[in-house]
Design an enzyme around this catalytic site. Structure first.
Site, PDB file in Angstrom:
ATOM      1  N   ASP A  37       0.819  -1.207   0.000  1.00  0.00           N
ATOM      2  CA  ASP A  37       0.000   0.000   0.000  1.00  0.00           C
ATOM      3  C   ASP A  37       0.855   1.260   0.000  1.00  0.00           C
ATOM      4  OD1 ASP A  37      -2.390  -1.342  -0.041  1.00  0.00           O
ATOM      5  OD2 ASP A  37      -2.728  -1.229   2.113  1.00  0.00           O
ATOM      6  N   LYS A  59      -3.729   3.382  -2.430  1.00  0.00           N
ATOM      7  CA  LYS A  59      -4.877   4.248  -2.653  1.00  0.00           C
ATOM      8  C   LYS A  59      -4.591   5.632  -2.084  1.00  0.00           C
ATOM      9  CE  LYS A  59      -8.300   0.536  -2.322  1.00  0.00           C
ATOM     10  NZ  LYS A  59      -7.318  -0.555  -2.107  1.00  0.00           N
ATOM     11  N   MET A 172      -7.148   9.311   8.689  1.00  0.00           N
ATOM     12  CA  MET A 172      -7.547   9.846   7.375  1.00  0.00           C
ATOM     13  C   MET A 172      -8.494  11.036   7.524  1.00  0.00           C
ATOM     14  SD  MET A 172      -8.211   6.106   5.652  1.00  0.00           S
ATOM     15  CE  MET A 172      -9.185   5.601   7.091  1.00  0.00           C
TER      16      MET A 172
END
Length: 247
Positions: A37, A59, A172
């Protein structure tokens, strides 16, 4: 159910390679293919042996290099080829890492797996900043909350977050932070509740910004703060000036 192939789901921790578990290090060293990732640090990536195939499936906000469904299929395909397949995720794969979703794909395909947990960002970043997530005098509980707000909406149980005797940790949450701060104040959290924004936690580039719920929007408008970040909200943040090992 017969098993064809095997995948090891590994937590890479928050960035510092020395925070890897011994088991994670061993698994990485034996890997033939690693699907990794965006939040896996360069220092951890450097531990992957030469000759190992590396497949980036990271991502970013509104930018998924590989759709989630396709990641699952890649894991199945590599495992069925008989390769030592490692799925490497930043932090811990079971804490906002979609690890459970990917394991469901493996189970559906009859692929065996194991899970190697990692130190989640909340624990690692808070420790390196000298901010205890719980403290008998300030916080008797801690919540891990996703701040990645779908379609920029704010759909969380805000009334539950209003109590001052708990620490809130948002993953996030940088883009939605002004909305988060506003909703917390409307729910009853004091405007002067301290807030820490930790950039690139546990790495040599770690940066900590201390502010309050009332002032955070102004801080974001006047300072350059970049993801990845972890946000800690609560009275334990006041201990930063006393316990931060770098001050």
């Amino acid at each position: 159910m017969s098993q064809r192939g095997f995948v090891q789901l590994v937590g890479a921790g928050p960035g510092d390679p020395e925070l890897l578990t011994l088991k994670a290090y061993k698994v990485i060293q034996q890997a033939e293919v690693v699907l990794y990732d965006r939040l896996v640090s360069d220092a951890v990536m450097a531990l992957i042996p030469d000759g190992c195939e590396r497949v980036y499936v990271g991502k970013r906000r509104a930018d998924h290099s590989v759709p989630q469904k396709q990641i699952g299929q890649l894991l199945v395909d590599y495992a069925r080829q008989g390769k030592q397949t490692v799925r490497l995720k930043g932090g811990d794969p079971f804490i906002f890492g979609r690890g459970g979703e990917e394991l469901e794909e493996l189970v559906a395909a009859g692929i065996g797996f194991s899970v190697v947990p990692g130190i989640t960002a909340a624990s690692g970043c808070a420790a390196y900043a000298g901010i205890p997530l719980t403290h008998r005098d300030y916080s008797q509980s801690v919540r891990f909350i996703t701040g990645h707000l779908k379609d920029d909406s704010v759909n969380l149980h805000w009334a539950e977050f209003a109590h001052s005797d708990q620490t809130l940790v948002f993953y996030m949450g940088l883009v939605g932070l002004p909305k988060i701060a506003s909703r917390l104040q409307k729910a009853g959290r004091s405007f002067d509740t301290p807030l820490a924004i930790i950039e690139r936690g546990t790495t040599p580039e770690q940066k900590v910004t201390i502010t309050t719920l009332a002032e955070v929007a102004k801080v974001l408008a006047t300072q350059e703060i970049h993801a990845p970040t972890l946000i800690i909200i609560g009275d334990v943040v006041n201990l930063y000036s006393k316990l931060n090992p770098n001050l």
